[in-house]
Design an enzyme around this catalytic site. Structure first.
Site, PDB file in Angstrom:
ATOM      1  N   MET A  21     -15.357  15.997  27.832  1.00 28.41           N
ATOM      2  CA  MET A  21     -16.299  15.230  27.162  1.00 28.41           C
ATOM      3  C   MET A  21     -15.695  14.015  27.476  1.00 28.41           C
ATOM      4  O   MET A  21     -15.622  13.102  26.870  1.00 28.41           O
ATOM      5  CB  MET A  21     -15.760  15.825  25.205  1.00 28.41           C
ATOM      6  CG  MET A  21     -16.863  16.918  25.066  1.00 28.41           C
ATOM      7  SD  MET A  21     -16.875  16.975  23.210  1.00 28.41           S
ATOM      8  CE  MET A  21     -14.782  16.653  22.800  1.00 28.41           C
ATOM      9  N   TYR A  23     -13.366  11.337  29.027  1.00 30.18           N
ATOM     10  CA  TYR A  23     -11.618  10.116  28.837  1.00 30.18           C
ATOM     11  C   TYR A  23     -10.699  11.292  29.446  1.00 30.18           C
ATOM     12  O   TYR A  23      -9.557  12.301  28.549  1.00 30.18           O
ATOM     13  CB  TYR A  23     -11.232  10.162  27.566  1.00 30.18           C
ATOM     14  CG  TYR A  23     -10.124   9.394  27.335  1.00 30.18           C
ATOM     15  CD1 TYR A  23     -11.172   7.898  26.994  1.00 30.18           C
ATOM     16  CD2 TYR A  23      -8.649   9.377  26.600  1.00 30.18           C
ATOM     17  CE1 TYR A  23      -9.981   6.853  27.114  1.00 30.18           C
ATOM     18  CE2 TYR A  23      -8.194   8.131  27.057  1.00 30.18           C
ATOM     19  CZ  TYR A  23      -8.565   7.288  26.563  1.00 30.18           C
ATOM     20  OH  TYR A  23      -7.546   5.514  26.537  1.00 30.18           O
ATOM     21  N   GLY A  27      -5.232  17.717  32.562  1.00 27.79           N
ATOM     22  CA  GLY A  27      -6.075  18.775  32.647  1.00 27.79           C
ATOM     23  C   GLY A  27      -7.394  19.817  32.753  1.00 27.79           C
ATOM     24  O   GLY A  27      -7.798  20.233  33.604  1.00 27.79           O
ATOM     25  N   HIS A  28      -7.795  18.333  33.004  1.00 30.27           N
ATOM     26  CA  HIS A  28      -9.446  17.881  33.028  1.00 30.27           C
ATOM     27  C   HIS A  28      -9.462  17.901  34.768  1.00 30.27           C
ATOM     28  O   HIS A  28     -10.321  19.274  35.356  1.00 30.27           O
ATOM     29  CB  HIS A  28     -10.975  17.289  33.254  1.00 30.27           C
ATOM     30  CG  HIS A  28     -10.087  16.715  31.472  1.00 30.27           C
ATOM     31  ND1 HIS A  28     -10.369  15.723  30.961  1.00 30.27           N
ATOM     32  CD2 HIS A  28     -11.049  17.932  30.303  1.00 30.27           C
ATOM     33  CE1 HIS A  28     -10.500  16.080  29.342  1.00 30.27           C
ATOM     34  NE2 HIS A  28     -11.632  16.831  29.524  1.00 30.27           N
ATOM     35  N   ASP A 141      -8.449  25.148  24.598  1.00 34.34           N
ATOM     36  CA  ASP A 141      -9.347  25.806  23.914  1.00 34.34           C
ATOM     37  C   ASP A 141      -9.815  27.887  24.438  1.00 34.34           C
ATOM     38  O   ASP A 141     -10.787  27.709  24.001  1.00 34.34           O
ATOM     39  CB  ASP A 141      -9.851  24.803  23.940  1.00 34.34           C
ATOM     40  CG  ASP A 141      -9.584  23.583  24.213  1.00 34.34           C
ATOM     41  OD1 ASP A 141      -9.998  22.707  23.287  1.00 34.34           O
ATOM     42  OD2 ASP A 141     -10.020  22.855  25.161  1.00 34.34           O
ATOM     43  N   SER A 176      -4.564  16.325  25.747  1.00 34.11           N
ATOM     44  CA  SER A 176      -5.215  16.428  25.122  1.00 34.11           C
ATOM     45  C   SER A 176      -6.347  14.822  25.212  1.00 34.11           C
ATOM     46  O   SER A 176      -5.452  13.818  25.065  1.00 34.11           O
ATOM     47  CB  SER A 176      -5.152  16.992  24.765  1.00 34.11           C
ATOM     48  OG  SER A 176      -6.233  16.286  22.885  1.00 34.11           O
ATOM     49  N   SER A 177      -6.994  15.091  25.761  1.00 34.62           N
ATOM     50  CA  SER A 177      -8.247  13.250  25.323  1.00 34.62           C
ATOM     51  C   SER A 177      -7.682  13.025  23.421  1.00 34.62           C
ATOM     52  O   SER A 177      -6.825  11.427  23.916  1.00 34.62           O
ATOM     53  CB  SER A 177      -9.570  13.320  25.123  1.00 34.62           C
ATOM     54  OG  SER A 177     -10.043  13.848  26.590  1.00 34.62           O
TER      55      SER A 177
HETATM   56  P1  AMP Z   1     -12.583  18.307  26.786  1.00 34.20           P
HETATM   57  O1  AMP Z   1     -13.134  17.381  26.884  1.00 34.20           O
HETATM   58  O2  AMP Z   1     -11.343  18.207  26.113  1.00 34.20           O
HETATM   59  O3  AMP Z   1     -13.528  18.863  25.600  1.00 34.20           O
HETATM   60  O4  AMP Z   1     -12.655  19.358  27.963  1.00 34.20           O
HETATM   61  C1  AMP Z   1     -12.990  20.130  28.983  1.00 34.20           C
HETATM   62  C2  AMP Z   1     -12.433  21.358  29.087  1.00 34.20           C
HETATM   63  O5  AMP Z   1     -11.200  21.106  29.562  1.00 34.20           O
HETATM   64  C3  AMP Z   1     -12.152  22.554  28.462  1.00 34.20           C
HETATM   65  O6  AMP Z   1     -12.890  23.875  28.881  1.00 34.20           O
HETATM   66  C4  AMP Z   1     -10.789  22.165  27.614  1.00 34.20           C
HETATM   67  O7  AMP Z   1     -10.583  23.749  27.689  1.00 34.20           O
HETATM   68  C5  AMP Z   1     -10.357  21.745  28.766  1.00 34.20           C
HETATM   69  N1  AMP Z   1      -8.249  21.349  28.803  1.00 34.20           N
HETATM   70  C6  AMP Z   1      -8.795  20.203  27.988  1.00 34.20           C
HETATM   71  N2  AMP Z   1      -7.014  20.492  27.541  1.00 34.20           N
HETATM   72  C7  AMP Z   1      -6.280  21.091  28.577  1.00 34.20           C
HETATM   73  C8  AMP Z   1      -5.485  21.395  29.181  1.00 34.20           C
HETATM   74  N3  AMP Z   1      -4.162  20.106  29.009  1.00 34.20           N
HETATM   75  N4  AMP Z   1      -5.042  22.389  30.264  1.00 34.20           N
HETATM   76  C9  AMP Z   1      -6.451  22.980  30.806  1.00 34.20           C
HETATM   77  N5  AMP Z   1      -7.625  22.402  30.289  1.00 34.20           N
HETATM   78  C10 AMP Z   1      -7.731  21.565  29.744  1.00 34.20           C
END
Ligand code: AMP
Length: 275
Positions: A21, A23, A27-28, A141, A176-177
């Site tokens: 999503m 930002y 992690g991303h 997640d 986390s974003s």
């Molecule tokens: P999001 O942009 O928050 O929807 O996350 C996109 C992807 O990045 C999803 O597969 C999340 O599980 C992964 N993600 C988000 N935060 C982390 C993190 N701290 N460590 C590993 N993967 C992450």
């Protein structure tokens, strides 16, 4: 995008896909690094999917910075950014949703009853558009990863789903974003999540197997931090997401969601793994 992916497939190229999503944080980027290793062409999507947000959630406020994301993606070796608009993803006559049953009702499904329907739907759509051979998700997640694995298996999608361990800040906070919402002074309260998981790991390593005892310790620890409000703290089976009474290494996950000021943060720990 479909034509581009089809052309790659006809040339025998392997497509790796990382949905996000935006930002972006480390992690991303770790997911992208893994995608890079596993495919010839790395596609990422940046899309704040409205169908996975509830009516009173943070859809409008969700942090966005496409230019920065574009730069970070390029540096991470992303070949294609898929950046659709909501009118393209959900045109007026849109009526089709994917519902993964049972495993979506516990944990985040308790307070976000339509969340996983939105997640499964958008991922099914993105998989059909991008046609990946392999897709990479974060284990932060945890329930989402289980839902995607279930959907891919149940609907016979020919996609390998990879889960990557949670990337943390040096102080332990899961990246986390939504950490961008944390105000000064809320950081200490936010750290109660990862610290409580460490306490649970210590108890487990000392031989404790009673889920009730571990849950009580974790809840008490978090509640001892002003500014926190627990959504849930649970110990579940890693596949069925059903609550368990007795902890089993690698089969039980401690999952939690806690409001720290504005953001609702999540974290988890699979017993027996290193944290
Ligand atoms: P999001 O942009 O928050 O929807 O996350 C996109 C992807 O990045 C999803 O597969 C999340 O599980 C992964 N993600 C988000 N935060 C982390 C993190 N701290 N460590 C590993 N993967 C992450």
């Amino acid at each position: 995008m479909q034509d581009f992916s089809e052309a790659l497939r006809l040339r025998g190229k392997r497509i790796a896909f990382v949905p996000t999503m935006g930002y972006l944080h480390d992690g991303h980027l770790r997911l992208m690094e893994e995608g890079k290793k596993r495919g010839d062409c790395l596609v990422t999507s940046i899309y704040v999917n409205p169908t996975q947000f509830g009516p009173d959630e943070d859809l409008d406020k969700y942090p966005r910075d496409f230019e920065r994301d574009e730069r970070l993606s390029r540096d991470a070796g992303v070949d294609v950014i898929f950046y659709p608009s909501s009118s393209q993803m959900y045109p007026e006559q849109y009526h089709t949703y994917v519902t993964v049953e049972d495993i979506t009702t516990n944990l985040c499904g308790l307070t976000r009853p339509t969340h996983f329907r939105g997640v499964a739907t958008v991922c099914a759509k993105l998989f059909n558009i991008i046609k990946p051979h392999v897709t990479v998700f974060g284990r932060k997640d945890f329930q989402q990863l289980a839902v995607i694995k279930r959907m891919v298996a149940d609907l016979n999608m020919d996609i390998e789903v990879i889960g990557i361990p949670t990337v943390r800040e040096p102080d332990g906070l899961a990246m986390s974003s939504r950490n961008a919402y944390l105000k000064e002074g809320e950081r200490e309260a936010a750290l109660s999540l990862s610290r409580s998981l460490r306490r649970a790991a210590d108890l487990y390593n000392q031989g404790e197997r009673d889920a009730g005892v571990i849950l009580q310790e974790v809840k008490g620890f978090i509640e001892g931090h002003p500014g926190t409000k627990i959504d849930y703290v649970k110990i579940c089976d890693v596949e069925t997401m059903a609550d368990v009474e007795s902890v089993e290494g690698e089969r039980s996950v401690l999952a939690l969601a806690v409001w720290v000021g504005t953001p609702r943060l999540i974290d988890n720990y699979v017993f027996g793994e290193t944290i």
